[in-house]
Write an enzyme that holds these catalytic residues in place. Structure first.
Site, PDB file in Angstrom:
ATOM      1  N   LYS A 161      88.500 -46.291 -52.075  1.00 52.87           N
ATOM      2  CA  LYS A 161      89.397 -45.135 -52.060  1.00 52.87           C
ATOM      3  C   LYS A 161      90.557 -45.342 -53.020  1.00 52.87           C
ATOM      4  O   LYS A 161      90.893 -46.486 -53.359  1.00 52.87           O
ATOM      5  CB  LYS A 161      89.984 -44.952 -50.639  1.00 52.87           C
ATOM      6  CG  LYS A 161      89.018 -44.455 -49.589  1.00 52.87           C
ATOM      7  CD  LYS A 161      89.709 -44.375 -48.232  1.00 52.87           C
ATOM      8  CE  LYS A 161      88.747 -43.983 -47.123  1.00 52.87           C
ATOM      9  NZ  LYS A 161      88.191 -42.626 -47.248  1.00 52.87           N
ATOM     10  N   ARG A 175      79.351 -42.416 -40.382  1.00 55.71           N
ATOM     11  CA  ARG A 175      78.076 -41.890 -39.873  1.00 55.71           C
ATOM     12  C   ARG A 175      77.043 -42.996 -39.719  1.00 55.71           C
ATOM     13  O   ARG A 175      76.120 -42.886 -38.913  1.00 55.71           O
ATOM     14  CB  ARG A 175      77.599 -40.769 -40.799  1.00 55.71           C
ATOM     15  CG  ARG A 175      77.257 -41.213 -42.172  1.00 55.71           C
ATOM     16  CD  ARG A 175      77.184 -40.059 -43.153  1.00 55.71           C
ATOM     17  NE  ARG A 175      78.506 -39.540 -43.499  1.00 55.71           N
ATOM     18  CZ  ARG A 175      78.708 -38.496 -44.305  1.00 55.71           C
ATOM     19  NH1 ARG A 175      77.680 -37.850 -44.824  1.00 55.71           N
ATOM     20  NH2 ARG A 175      79.925 -38.089 -44.570  1.00 55.71           N
TER      21      ARG A 175
HETATM   22  N1  BES Z   1      87.401 -42.053 -42.618  1.00 55.26           N
HETATM   23  C1  BES Z   1      87.034 -41.166 -43.670  1.00 55.26           C
HETATM   24  C2  BES Z   1      87.342 -39.701 -43.344  1.00 55.26           C
HETATM   25  C3  BES Z   1      88.796 -39.361 -43.205  1.00 55.26           C
HETATM   26  C4  BES Z   1      89.496 -38.866 -44.277  1.00 55.26           C
HETATM   27  C5  BES Z   1      89.437 -39.482 -41.988  1.00 55.26           C
HETATM   28  C6  BES Z   1      90.843 -38.540 -44.145  1.00 55.26           C
HETATM   29  C7  BES Z   1      90.770 -39.158 -41.843  1.00 55.26           C
HETATM   30  C8  BES Z   1      91.476 -38.691 -42.911  1.00 55.26           C
HETATM   31  C9  BES Z   1      85.546 -41.286 -43.930  1.00 55.26           C
HETATM   32  O1  BES Z   1      84.993 -42.542 -43.731  1.00 55.26           O
HETATM   33  C10 BES Z   1      85.311 -40.946 -45.360  1.00 55.26           C
HETATM   34  O2  BES Z   1      85.776 -41.658 -46.190  1.00 55.26           O
HETATM   35  N2  BES Z   1      84.597 -39.865 -45.594  1.00 55.26           N
HETATM   36  C11 BES Z   1      84.295 -39.426 -46.912  1.00 55.26           C
HETATM   37  C12 BES Z   1      82.833 -39.064 -46.974  1.00 55.26           C
HETATM   38  C13 BES Z   1      82.312 -38.820 -48.351  1.00 55.26           C
HETATM   39  C14 BES Z   1      82.316 -40.109 -49.130  1.00 55.26           C
HETATM   40  C15 BES Z   1      80.918 -38.272 -48.255  1.00 55.26           C
HETATM   41  C16 BES Z   1      85.170 -38.208 -47.200  1.00 55.26           C
HETATM   42  O3  BES Z   1      85.419 -37.408 -46.305  1.00 55.26           O
HETATM   43  O4  BES Z   1      85.641 -38.110 -48.331  1.00 55.26           O
HETATM   44 MN    MN Z   2      85.107 -43.785 -45.426  1.00 53.39          MN
END
Ligand code: BES
Ligand code: MN
Ligand code: ZN
Length: 512
Positions: A282, A356
């Site tokens: 990230k 997931r």
């Molecule tokens: N934990 C994150 C989702 C999240 C984002 C929770 C902001 C709380 C606040 C999750 O693991 C994630 O990174 N999801 C990605 C998925 C994508 C890579 C398909 C997302 O939502 O960008």
């Molecule tokens: Mn994630």
């Protein structure tokens, strides 16, 4: 110091507290509700009412400084409850929270909360819940000057009813239920160097041991065992971290129910104690918020602790898949293919879609327990926040009837949740050339494809998925929620359990 909440039968103005907060209805009873105050507060009340244009509407607050007269409090605040006919339980919880926050904001250590001209069954317990939720502050890492000098120490729930032992128990239970929700907040707020998967497991274990007599128990499947069992997706997500992943299995059964047939329910939580995104790392800004990527797991711990109080006639399994998602020489990578615990093979596309994956294995584990319904909750997708904003959860279900029941439960709990569709057309995005499934679709409908992926692992079991990514944490206090971890979801899940126990897990379908 522990907050002490007690019940008093008195006229609200007689309560001995620095601050008195009174819920006032709008509409016809408004004038009548103010009558006893007018006598005691005189012109100060009239001036304050005029200044704030207070009419009892929902959300209004009128702050009345008290200089003399027959009130014991030095500050009286009126909080609008709205139309008395539209009053629901959640409004009393909100009133309690608002009152506690108000008291804290003016450094008052004692508070009395009541209402005028409204009657509501259960109001006393709900006020107690609200007071605890509103008074919550996370000060674990504070030292010296930064520690609150004036925490709320004493709160009175003022009632016109006789304070018999049943009503006192309601207040005590209300406090304990809210204390349980605050456990979820603590877990979310703890720093990720302190709360790693095994630490979360220890915490869950402690919660259960302390409530053993109330029917809680806990087993932890540690990394070696989890690998041996074939939970390869949990292992994959956790392998980039020095802190090994775990699967936590908490269980509740009412004491003395040994041979009784009870509805069997499963609650599953995503427990990423930190989510860097892994190899698909990230961006730095805001990454620290990913300490809260175990909000779903925290809710499960809190829910189990609350069940020790509410004692429903059900067997409830609380299952948490916990890992830390880190980049490393041994971290999982895009292109990797793993066999899930359920058996389907999964091609990794983006290592930041780790939630997931751990949930897939945990969901199959829940299916194996033979539960009749599964509800999972997770801080799963940014896409869900894009869709609904930061204060609303999205939920999905493979049974329309269950979705309806969850929506009603959220309504009773006063929590904001919105039903989202499992759009079948999007299932295509999860087709892989090399494995049974890809775990990520393209950008569009990201919360939906995540839910569609999870659905692959629940078989025929009735299932609800709640994406709590937005409301699990708050950047400022609102409603009954605190800044930071909120515990959003727990109250809804408690309501759902109530409904499932009362009305049966599968309501008979009308013939037709
Ligand atoms: N934990 C994150 C989702 C999240 C984002 C929770 C902001 C709380 C606040 C999750 O693991 C994630 O990174 N999801 C990605 C998925 C994508 C890579 C398909 C997302 O939502 O960008
Ligand atoms: Mn994630
Ligand atoms: Zn995540």
């Amino acid at each position: 110091m522990e907050l002490k909440i007690s019940l008093v039968t008195a006229a609200p103005l007689q309560a001995s507290a620095e601050v008195l907060v009174l819920g006032i209805p709008s509409g016809l009873p408004f004038k009548k509700a103010l009558a006893p105050l007018t006598k005691a507060l005189g012109s100060a009340l009239a001036k304050a009412l005029k200044r704030s244009e207070f009419s009892g509407k929902k959300g209004q607050l009128c702050d009345v400084p008290v200089h003399s007269g027959s009130a014991k409090a030095s500050r009286v605040a009126l909080v609008g409850l709205g139309e008395p006919t539209a009053l629901d339980g959640a409004e009393f919880r909100r009133l309690g929270a608002r009152a506690a926050r108000f008291a804290r904001s003016i450094n008052a250590t004692t508070l009395a909360v009541g209402t005028s001209e409204v009657e509501f069954d259960g109001a006393e317990g709900l006020l107690a819940q609200g007071i605890v939720l509103g008074a919550y502050r996370f000060e674990h890492y504070r030292t010296g000057e930064r520690v609150s000098k004036f925490p709320l120490e004493k709160a009175f729930v003022v009632t016109s009813r006789r304070s018999d032992s049943a009503l006192k128990l309601q207040v005590a239970d209300g406090q304990r239920i809210a204390d349980a929700i605050c456990l979820a907040r603590d877990l979310v707020n703890l720093a990720p160097n302190d709360l790693y998967p095994e630490a979360l497991a220890d915490y869950a274990q402690k919660v259960c041991t302390e409530r053993k007599e109330s029917g809680l128990s806990c087993t932890v499947i540690k990394h070696a065992q989890l690998k041996q069992r074939g939970m390869n997706l949990i292992d994959a997500v956790g392998r980039g971290s020095r802190k090994p992943p775990v699967l936590i299995h908490m269980k509740y059964r009412p004491p003395g129910s040994k041979n009784e047939v009870l509805p069997k329910l499963g609650f599953v939580g995503k427990g990423l104690t930190f989510d860097t995104g892994g190899i698909c790392i990230k961006a730095a800004p805001g990454m620290e918020e990913m300490k809260g990527d175990m909000g779903g797991a925290a809710n499960v711990v809190a829910l189990m602790a609350a069940l020790a109080v509410t004692q429903p006639r059900a067997e409830v399994h609380g299952i948490i898949a916990s890992a830390e998602n880190m980049p490393d020489g041994d971290a999982y990578r895009p292109g990797d293919i793993f066999k899930s615990y359920q058996g389907k093979t999964v091609e990794i596309i983006n290592t930041d879609a780790e939630g997931r994956l751990v949930l897939a294995d945990a969901l199959h584990y829940a299916v194996e327990q033979g539960v009749e319904v599964i509800l999972d909750n997770a801080t799963l997708t940014g896409a869900c926040i894009v869709a609904l904003g930061p204060t609303v959860s999205g939920y999905f279900s493979n049974r329309d009837e269950l979705a309806t029941r969850l929506g009603a439960a959220a309504g009773r709990a006063g929590e904001a949740m919105w039903h989202l569709p499992l759009v079948e057309d999007l299932r295509e995005m999860l087709k892989s050339d090399w494995a049974d499934l890809k775990h990520v679709g393209d950008r569009w409908g990201g919360a939906i494809t995540a839910a569609l992926f999870l659905r692959e692992f629940v078989g025929e079991t009735p299932w609800i998925h709640v994406d709590v990514a937005g409301p699990s944490m708050a950047n400022k206090a609102y409603d009954v929620y605190a800044k930071g971890g909120t515990g959003h979801g727990v109250l809804t899940f408690l309501q759902l359990i109530d409904d499932l126990v009362k009305n049966g897990v599968s309501k008979p379908v009308a013939a037709g």
